[in-house]
Design a protein around this motif. Structure first.
Motif, short mmCIF file in Angstrom:
data_model
loop_
_atom_site.label_atom_id
_atom_site.label_comp_id
_atom_site.label_asym_id
_atom_site.label_seq_id
_atom_site.Cartn_x
_atom_site.Cartn_y
_atom_site.Cartn_z
N GLU A 1 33.58 -0.53 5.09
CA GLU A 1 32.41 -1.47 5.63
C GLU A 1 31.27 -1.49 4.49
O GLU A 1 30.79 -0.50 4.06
CB GLU A 1 31.78 -0.91 6.81
CG GLU A 1 30.70 -1.73 7.35
CD GLU A 1 30.13 -1.29 8.75
OE1 GLU A 1 29.61 -2.10 9.36
OE2 GLU A 1 30.29 0.02 9.03
N SER A 2 31.09 -2.85 4.18
CA SER A 2 29.79 -2.98 3.19
C SER A 2 28.41 -3.68 3.84
O SER A 2 28.54 -3.81 4.81
CB SER A 2 30.31 -3.72 1.90
OG SER A 2 30.66 -5.26 2.63
N THR A 3 27.47 -3.34 2.99
CA THR A 3 26.12 -3.81 3.37
C THR A 3 26.33 -5.35 3.38
O THR A 3 26.65 -5.95 2.37
CB THR A 3 25.04 -3.35 2.48
OG1 THR A 3 24.85 -1.72 2.75
CG2 THR A 3 23.84 -4.01 2.64
N GLU A 4 25.65 -6.03 3.96
CA GLU A 4 25.65 -7.45 4.18
C GLU A 4 24.27 -7.88 4.61
O GLU A 4 23.53 -7.62 5.13
CB GLU A 4 26.39 -7.96 5.45
CG GLU A 4 26.54 -9.58 5.55
CD GLU A 4 27.56 -10.34 6.29
OE1 GLU A 4 28.67 -10.19 6.08
OE2 GLU A 4 26.87 -10.81 7.33
N LEU A 5 23.76 -8.75 3.47
CA LEU A 5 22.49 -9.47 3.69
C LEU A 5 22.38 -10.94 3.68
O LEU A 5 23.33 -11.56 2.92
CB LEU A 5 21.79 -9.12 2.29
CG LEU A 5 21.54 -7.54 1.79
CD1 LEU A 5 20.93 -7.59 0.47
CD2 LEU A 5 20.69 -6.79 2.82
N LYS A 6 22.01 -11.33 4.64
CA LYS A 6 21.98 -12.93 4.91
C LYS A 6 20.59 -13.34 4.74
O LYS A 6 19.49 -13.23 5.51
CB LYS A 6 22.51 -13.02 6.18
CG LYS A 6 22.83 -14.69 6.25
CD LYS A 6 23.40 -14.91 7.90
CE LYS A 6 23.63 -16.39 8.07
NZ LYS A 6 24.22 -16.62 9.32
N SER A 7 20.26 -14.31 3.94
CA SER A 7 18.93 -14.87 3.55
C SER A 7 18.78 -16.07 3.83
O SER A 7 19.84 -16.93 3.30
CB SER A 7 18.51 -14.33 2.19
OG SER A 7 18.65 -13.19 1.92
#
Length: 353
Positions: A71-77
């Motif tokens: 599981e990875s970090t996800e950033l949604k901008s």
């Protein structure tokens, strides 16, 4: 100018699933220790790291390893530009270095730009590549082959293409993210009383380029290169403003030193190095103080106001600006933050409502 319209964080530190909708001018995160305020600011700072990261760390999306990848970090901008939206999604693999800082080991970045392309297809295009292409004025090196083909399919190869210009502005916005924390300026007694310049460049020999030392160098550079902003800064902290000090001066002394190198045949070669020794002086009444003699509250307030006024960032992150500041100053500082939020988007964290 773009603004960060919304920000979503998944699987980053204490932020399991966190959504944040910042105000286009000023937002304040209020909460006790451990509530995740710092983690939100740190996650936003990862965007800037992405834009300045090595191209080799980018990895294109692949379905073949999706089942085995942890599981990875996800950033949604979601960025807003001229009332149009661009959505950037980044899936990151992170490692923590010895300084407890996040390092991005790989990333998968997707864009949704229907307002600019007219279709709903998402495409892969790393922030760092956009920044590189912007610097090169649209000249594509051989190494960018695959990315060039993608760029052309979306009209990015056109110097004045709407999507290319939009992505360029987003890249510049992200690279303009700056961060201020009161914790950077704890214990001014550790601050050097001088620093050296070598060929107008900060000498790193025995000199850190962060925290107290960086502030002194930045103030020196602002006084030389941006006197109008530096004068504006002084007017806010001198006796006509908050009365913290009466002035800031920088004494300069040219010094030289010699280095010897051994060449072929055992011959000595002498090399002369010209340097400038810069001595910051804070004027308070009849007293001339070194930065290390200032109180912690005064030092932190001067640092905050300096970066608030002189920094040309598009997004300024302020962490706990109230720390060690006299409560009588807080209303004035908050008023200044509000005023300068007209020039840049500001997100602030605090313990105090």
């Amino acid at each position: 100018m773009p603004v960060l319209k919304s920000f979503q964080i998944s699987s980053y530190r204490s932020c399991h699933k966190t959504s944040f909708v910042p105000h286009p001018k000023l937002s304040v995160l209020i909460g006790p220790n451990g509530s995740g305020k710092t983690n939100i600011l740190s996650a936003i700072r990862l965007l800037r790291t992405l834009a300045s990261n090595s191209l080799a760390r980018h990895r294109s999306p692949s379905s073949s390893d999706s089942a085995t990848r942890p599981e990875s970090t996800e950033l949604k901008s979601v960025f807003s530009l001229d009332n149009k939206k661009l959505i950037h999604t980044a899936r990151l693999s992170l490692e923590t270095n010895e300084q407890n800082r996040d390092e991005i080991t790989s990333s998968e970045q997707l864009w949704f730009a229907r307002d600019f392309t007219g279709n709903s297809k998402r495409f892969s295009f790393p922030l760092e590549v956009i920044e590189a292409l912007s610097r090169m004025g649209g000249v594509y090196p051989h190494d960018f082959g695959r990315l060039v083909r993608i760029s052309r399919s979306f009209g990015l190869a056109e110097p004045n293409g709407k999507l290319q210009q939009a992505l360029k502005q987003i890249s510049e916005f992200v690279l303009g993210i700056r961060y201020y924390s009161a914790a950077q300026f704890t214990n001014p007694s550790r601050c050097p009383i001088s620093f050296e310049l070598e060929s107008n460049v900060l000498s790193r020999r025995g000199f850190s380029v962060e925290g107290h030392q960086r502030l002194l160098f930045d103030m020196y550079e602002a006084k030389r290169g941006n006197p109008r902003k530096f004068k504006e800064f002084l007017s806010l902290i001198d006796k006509t403003g908050l009365g913290l000090v009466e002035g800031i001066e920088f004494q300069e002394l040219k010094v030289s030193s010699s280095e010897y190198k051994v060449g072929t045949g055992g011959q000595f070669k002498k090399h002369k190095r010209e340097k400038i020794l810069v001595v910051p002086q804070f004027l308070l009444g009849r007293n001339v103080l070194s930065p290390s003699q200032l109180s912690e509250g005064t030092f932190k307030t001067i640092a905050l106001i300096f970066y608030l006024v002189t920094d040309t960032s598009s997004l300024l992150l302020l962490e706990e600006p109230e720390v060690c500041v006299h409560h009588g100053l807080l209303s004035s500082i908050l008023e200044l933050i509000t005023i300068y939020s007209e020039q840049k988007q500001i997100i602030m964290s605090t313990h105090s409502d």
